[in-house]
Design a protein around this motif. Structure first.
Motif, PDB file in Angstrom:
ATOM      1  N   UNK A 181       0.851  -1.192   0.000  1.00 36.05           N
ATOM      2  CA  UNK A 181       0.000   0.000   0.000  1.00 36.05           C
ATOM      3  C   UNK A 181       0.885   1.240   0.000  1.00 36.05           C
ATOM      4  N   UNK A 182       0.665   2.192  -0.922  1.00 38.06           N
ATOM      5  CA  UNK A 182       1.513   3.389  -0.966  1.00 38.06           C
ATOM      6  C   UNK A 182       1.213   4.325   0.196  1.00 38.06           C
ATOM      7  N   UNK A 183       2.161   5.162   0.483  1.00 34.63           N
ATOM      8  CA  UNK A 183       1.975   6.161   1.527  1.00 34.63           C
ATOM      9  C   UNK A 183       1.037   7.271   1.051  1.00 34.63           C
ATOM     10  N   UNK A 184       1.197   7.709  -0.196  1.00 35.95           N
ATOM     11  CA  UNK A 184       0.424   8.830  -0.725  1.00 35.95           C
ATOM     12  C   UNK A 184      -0.319   8.411  -1.987  1.00 35.95           C
ATOM     13  N   UNK A 185      -1.555   8.854  -2.104  1.00 28.20           N
ATOM     14  CA  UNK A 185      -2.330   8.704  -3.340  1.00 28.20           C
ATOM     15  C   UNK A 185      -2.650  10.099  -3.867  1.00 28.20           C
ATOM     16  N   UNK A 186      -2.282  10.351  -5.110  1.00 26.75           N
ATOM     17  CA  UNK A 186      -2.582  11.639  -5.732  1.00 26.75           C
ATOM     18  C   UNK A 186      -3.699  11.448  -6.745  1.00 26.75           C
ATOM     19  N   UNK A 187      -4.816  12.119  -6.533  1.00 25.83           N
ATOM     20  CA  UNK A 187      -5.961  12.039  -7.427  1.00 25.83           C
ATOM     21  C   UNK A 187      -5.874  13.213  -8.402  1.00 25.83           C
ATOM     22  N   UNK A 188      -5.800  12.883  -9.698  1.00 27.88           N
ATOM     23  CA  UNK A 188      -5.599  13.897 -10.737  1.00 27.88           C
ATOM     24  C   UNK A 188      -6.714  13.775 -11.778  1.00 27.88           C
ATOM     25  N   UNK A 189      -7.786  14.578 -11.686  1.00 25.81           N
ATOM     26  CA  UNK A 189      -8.824  14.555 -12.719  1.00 25.81           C
ATOM     27  C   UNK A 189      -8.332  15.313 -13.948  1.00 25.81           C
ATOM     28  N   UNK A 190      -8.775  14.903 -15.131  1.00 22.65           N
ATOM     29  CA  UNK A 190      -8.325  15.539 -16.363  1.00 22.65           C
ATOM     30  C   UNK A 190      -9.505  15.785 -17.296  1.00 22.65           C
ATOM     31  N   UNK A 191      -9.628  17.030 -17.735  1.00 17.78           N
ATOM     32  CA  UNK A 191     -10.646  17.391 -18.720  1.00 17.78           C
ATOM     33  C   UNK A 191     -10.135  18.567 -19.537  1.00 17.78           C
ATOM     34  N   UNK A 192      -9.922  18.346 -20.827  1.00 16.69           N
ATOM     35  CA  UNK A 192      -9.462  19.371 -21.769  1.00 16.69           C
ATOM     36  C   UNK A 192      -8.193  20.069 -21.265  1.00 16.69           C
ATOM     37  N   UNK A 193      -7.200  19.271 -20.918  1.00 13.70           N
ATOM     38  CA  UNK A 193      -5.929  19.811 -20.405  1.00 13.70           C
ATOM     39  C   UNK A 193      -4.738  19.206 -21.141  1.00 13.70           C
ATOM     40  N   UNK A 194      -4.923  18.780 -22.378  1.00 16.13           N
ATOM     41  CA  UNK A 194      -3.843  18.073 -23.057  1.00 16.13           C
ATOM     42  C   UNK A 194      -2.580  18.917 -23.193  1.00 16.13           C
ATOM     43  N   UNK A 195      -2.709  20.235 -23.178  1.00 17.85           N
ATOM     44  CA  UNK A 195      -1.531  21.084 -23.277  1.00 17.85           C
ATOM     45  C   UNK A 195      -0.722  21.162 -22.000  1.00 17.85           C
ATOM     46  N   UNK A 196      -1.320  20.781 -20.878  1.00 17.23           N
ATOM     47  CA  UNK A 196      -0.667  20.937 -19.582  1.00 17.23           C
ATOM     48  C   UNK A 196      -0.466  19.618 -18.844  1.00 17.23           C
ATOM     49  N   UNK A 197      -1.155  18.586 -19.288  1.00 24.52           N
ATOM     50  CA  UNK A 197      -1.216  17.341 -18.522  1.00 24.52           C
ATOM     51  C   UNK A 197       0.146  16.671 -18.373  1.00 24.52           C
ATOM     52  N   UNK A 198       0.933  16.640 -19.425  1.00 22.95           N
ATOM     53  CA  UNK A 198       2.248  15.983 -19.344  1.00 22.95           C
ATOM     54  C   UNK A 198       3.131  16.687 -18.322  1.00 22.95           C
ATOM     55  N   UNK A 199       3.097  18.001 -18.294  1.00 19.27           N
ATOM     56  CA  UNK A 199       3.905  18.742 -17.328  1.00 19.27           C
ATOM     57  C   UNK A 199       3.456  18.441 -15.902  1.00 19.27           C
ATOM     58  N   UNK A 200       2.153  18.323 -15.708  1.00 17.13           N
ATOM     59  CA  UNK A 200       1.624  17.975 -14.385  1.00 17.13           C
ATOM     60  C   UNK A 200       2.126  16.604 -13.949  1.00 17.13           C
ATOM     61  N   UNK A 201       1.957  15.603 -14.806  1.00 13.58           N
ATOM     62  CA  UNK A 201       2.370  14.244 -14.450  1.00 13.58           C
ATOM     63  C   UNK A 201       3.872  14.140 -14.267  1.00 13.58           C
ATOM     64  N   UNK A 202       4.630  14.825 -15.120  1.00 14.90           N
ATOM     65  CA  UNK A 202       6.092  14.801 -14.988  1.00 14.90           C
ATOM     66  C   UNK A 202       6.534  15.392 -13.653  1.00 14.90           C
ATOM     67  N   UNK A 203       5.804  16.405 -13.191  1.00  8.92           N
ATOM     68  CA  UNK A 203       6.189  17.033 -11.925  1.00  8.92           C
ATOM     69  C   UNK A 203       5.991  16.080 -10.751  1.00  8.92           C
ATOM     70  N   UNK A 204       5.083  15.119 -10.900  1.00  8.21           N
ATOM     71  CA  UNK A 204       4.858  14.118  -9.848  1.00  8.21           C
ATOM     72  C   UNK A 204       5.834  12.953 -10.000  1.00  8.21           C
ATOM     73  N   UNK A 205       5.911  12.417 -11.196  1.00  7.09           N
ATOM     74  CA  UNK A 205       6.752  11.237 -11.418  1.00  7.09           C
ATOM     75  C   UNK A 205       8.237  11.555 -11.293  1.00  7.09           C
ATOM     76  N   UNK A 206       8.597  12.811 -11.405  1.00 10.47           N
ATOM     77  CA  UNK A 206       9.993  13.207 -11.258  1.00 10.47           C
ATOM     78  C   UNK A 206      10.406  13.529  -9.836  1.00 10.47           C
ATOM     79  N   UNK A 207       9.514  13.345  -8.872  1.00 12.44           N
ATOM     80  CA  UNK A 207       9.835  13.622  -7.473  1.00 12.44           C
ATOM     81  C   UNK A 207      10.870  12.624  -6.948  1.00 12.44           C
ATOM     82  N   UNK A 208      11.701  13.076  -6.008  1.00  9.71           N
ATOM     83  CA  UNK A 208      12.674  12.168  -5.407  1.00  9.71           C
ATOM     84  C   UNK A 208      12.020  11.199  -4.423  1.00  9.71           C
TER      85      UNK A 208
END
Length: 743
Positions: free
Chosen positions: A1-28
């Protein structure tokens, strides 16, 4: 079981979504999961989420079958969350570096509180970063963990959910869910904060709250949807009514409610004019129904507005508002007069033409700063002639380039009276760059931005990160881009880039690039004709070399010793060399033309014909690679200065790791590839196949028809795409020769 769950809803954000996800997946910090919810988004957001899920097992995607809105999309993600703590992140916002480590450490240090509140900052399109104005509430001495009663001023923070980490047990214990609607944060934030007995603070900016220039926030849109705020505060007070032990918060919540209602009333970008009185009366009704006993109104003008609500005195309120607007109108008229005086510099003639009716059957075209008849605008012009011959097609051409105009093309010289008349009166303006700053966008005009390539290098606002690459005014750039009605795209990758780096209100038209239709539809006769026009004999292998512009070089300085390359490849190989259009005809290449095996094609206006004629493409960072890939012919990436180019200009992906074919980083490597035919081997073909699927997804040979039918003929539904596996492309030179011989 993970320590943190991040809920990320997406609607008409294709221009920004990759940057959002990268900012999470790139965390130390790595002990987390992302529950991404595709709220039946009509753009490419769902596909982007799926791509990330394929690459990273921490990303879990939920695809909703109908659009349910932000609150219920969060609920869907919440049901799947398995972490000890739940964090909500809007899909156009980002986490700061180290945010999750800081959050996890603070949770541990404070003994797992029910709610952890952390800071955020606002990030603007123009590069400004502004701190949270109430960041002071996260500072101060006192115990690490406390109930809200010890620090009630925390309710003065913006009522948002994405600046907090919530214990999942706490959420379940209080049965917290988001209601439908547009102010869904209020019935979650207020009940959760007043119910929590153990709150902790983190005085650190963890979220960058994106302030989008255009769109993206219904709460900043003129609409009756703002009436939703009444339902949300009804839910807040129903929660308090159901929990008598929380009645101490009634007065503070009442103040929050009234201030919120007044904010909606006072902002000009909220309510339609004909809905203001109705909203006021509803607000007054809520005021009188919920005002606490012995309530003391605030002092000053704010208290006066409270009293107007209490008395339901809309006429008095409207009168005061009208007076304020009159004062603002005086200021606006002064600014308008200044602008008019500036516009007079455009010329009396242009101003007079702007007053005349639009010509509904006139289209003005331009390409590459009015240098030629080419690219996507030229392909649209040709299709428009076929499907809508009643529309007159005129090209804007610089005076010193008119001798290059094909016979039969109607044109106006840039700067002439005819040019300004066409700009003022044409119903349709089509360009692959931007028209001049002085051009006025008239009501009823349709601006079609076709672009001229898929971007590898950074574009638009992203260029601010690489100041060495440009001296442009980004304010002016966006003013020009505000004129666009349609923005063409040949792949979802480009669509996402254009929507993010040009934050304007255009409609993305995922049609494919019209200029590339010929690469799909050309016949063996077309290929042979293109080769004959260049003097290429049957059996000659032609490599098209197309280096791109480098900001750190003052002119066209080929990074290849072309004579040496020609010599090593032998007499049966011809190098077609095309400098970037910024340079014009290159004297350096012209000097080498005497070898007979080097042809300078820098001045050739139809690059698509060069693609048809070439057996393979050699390029570095040019967008030519994306177009040439449609032909499924070999592409060789020659990138000896990748580190410099990517640092100075910035790129959207690592071309050396995701190339369209074989890669060489030195001249010796390049010659070795070409001589050994390794450039056309199995590994290169696999790279090319992946590249084609990613970047040629809309180019099926009918792009021009899609554009004409949608933009000029007003058809609402785009033509369906030919499935990728069933698409054809022009024959190779060898295949074209074989077909002729068979005939």
């Amino acid at each position: 079981m993970p320590r943190l769950s991040l809920v990320v809803p997406a609607y008409k954000v294709q221009g920004y979504l990759a940057e959002c996800l990268d900012s999470v997946l790139g965390q130390d910090y790595t002990d987390f999961e992302i529950i991404a919810v595709d709220d039946c988004s009509p753009d490419g957001s769902g596909a982007i989420l799926d791509e990330y899920a394929e690459r990273d097992s921490r990303v879990h995607v939920i695809h909703l079958t109908e659009n349910v809105g932000l609150g219920r999309a969060r609920n869907a993600g919440l049901e799947k969350a398995a972490g000890d703590y739940v964090l909500f992140l809007d899909s156009d916002d980002t986490l700061t570096d180290g945010a999750l480590t800081a959050i996890a450490n603070r949770l541990e240090d404070t003994g797992d509180p029910e709610i952890l509140v952390y800071d955020y900052a606002r990030s603007y399109w123009d590069g400004r970063i502004l701190p949270n104005q109430r960041a002071d509430l996260l500072k101060g001495d006192g115990p690490d963990v406390f109930p809200l009663a010890d620090r009630p001023q925390l309710l003065d923070l913006l009522q948002i959910v994405w600046n907090k980490a919530y214990s999942r047990d706490f959420i379940a214990r209080h049965d917290l869910t988001f209601p439908p609607g547009y102010y869904e944060d209020a019935p979650w934030t207020f009940p959760s904060m007043i119910s929590a007995e153990r709150i902790a603070l983190l005085d650190r900016v963890c979220v960058m709250y994106r302030q989008r220039r255009e769109g993206g926030n219904i709460l900043k849109t003129v609409s009756r949807k703002h009436f939703d705020v009444f339902d949300q505060y009804r839910r807040v007070f129903e929660f308090v009514d159901a929990h008598p032990e929380l009645s101490q918060w009634r007065e503070r919540l009442f103040r929050k409610m009234v201030n919120h209602y007044l904010t909606v009333l006072e902002r000009p970008d909220r309510l339609p004019q004909d809905a203001r009185a109705e909203f006021f009366h509803r607000a007054a009704e809520d005021y009188r129904a919920r005002v606490p006993k012995d309530f003391q109104r605030p002092a000053g003008s704010r208290g006066h507005k409270y009293s107007l609500l209490e008395r339901d005195a809309y006429t008095t309120m409207a009168g005061a508002t009208t007076a304020a607007r009159l004062r603002q109108a005086v200021k606006t008229r002064a600014r308008t007069a200044i602008k008019r005086s500036k516009r007079s510099a455009m010329g009396i003639f242009y101003q007079s033409q702007l007053k005349l009716p639009l010509d509904e059957n006139l289209a003005l075209f331009s390409a590459y700063w009015s240098r030629s008849v080419s690219c996507n605008p030229a392909a649209i012009d040709a299709e428009l002639a076929r499907l809508a011959p009643h529309i007159r097609r005129v090209w804007a051409i610089r005076p010193d380039d008119v001798d290059r105009i094909p016979e039969g093309v109607e044109y106006v010289r840039v700067g002439s009276r005819e040019y300004w008349a066409a700009l003022a009166r044409a119903k349709y303006l089509v360009n692959n760059v931007n028209f001049a700053d002085r051009v006025v966008k008239r009501e009823g005009q349709v601006h079609l931005q076709t672009h001229h390539g898929t971007p590898l290098k950074t574009m638009g606002l992203d260029q601010r990160k690489y100041p060495a690459s440009t001296d442009m005014s980004f304010d002016k750039l966006l003013e020009r881009s505000d004129r666009w009605d349609f923005s063409l795209s040949s792949n979802r990758f480009s669509t996402a880039v254009w929507e993010r780096v040009y934050p304007c209100s255009f409609t993305s038209l995922e049609s494919g690039y019209p200029r590339n239709d010929i690469l799909v539809n050309a016949t063996s006769h077309d290929v042979r004709r293109a080769r004959a026009a260049l003097g290429l004999a049957d059996g000659t292998k032609a490599f098209l070399y197309m280096p791109t512009h480098r900001e750190y070089q003052p002119g066209f300085v080929p990074s290849l010793d072309l004579a040496r390359v020609a010599e090593d490849l032998g007499p049966d190989v011809t190098l077609l060399v095309r400098g970037h259009y910024f340079y014009g005809s290159s004297p350096h290449v012209a000097e080498l033309r005497r070898s007979g095996r080097i042809v300078d094609v820098s001045g050739h206006t139809r690059v698509e014909e060069l693609y048809l004629a070439a057996d393979a493409l050699i390029t570095d960072y040019s967008s030519a690679m994306f177009d040439y890939a449609i032909l499924d012919r070999p592409i060789i990436t020659y990138a000896p200065d990748w580190d410099i180019y990517s640092a100075v200009r910035g790129t959207y992906f690592n071309l050396l790791q995701e190339p369209p074919g074989a890669v060489a980083t030195s001249q010796a490597d390049l010659i070795g590839l070409l001589v050994s035919d390794a450039y056309d081997g199995q590994e290169a073909a696999e790279h090319r196949a992946a590249f084609r699927r990613r970047f040629c997804e809309f180019d099926d040979g009918r792009a021009a028809e899609r554009v004409v039918r949608r933009v000029f003929l007003g058809e609402a539904t785009l033509l369906p795409f030919v499935p990728f596996a069933k698409r054809s492309h022009a024959p190779t030179p060898a295949q074209a020769l074989e077909l002729v011989e068979q005939a």
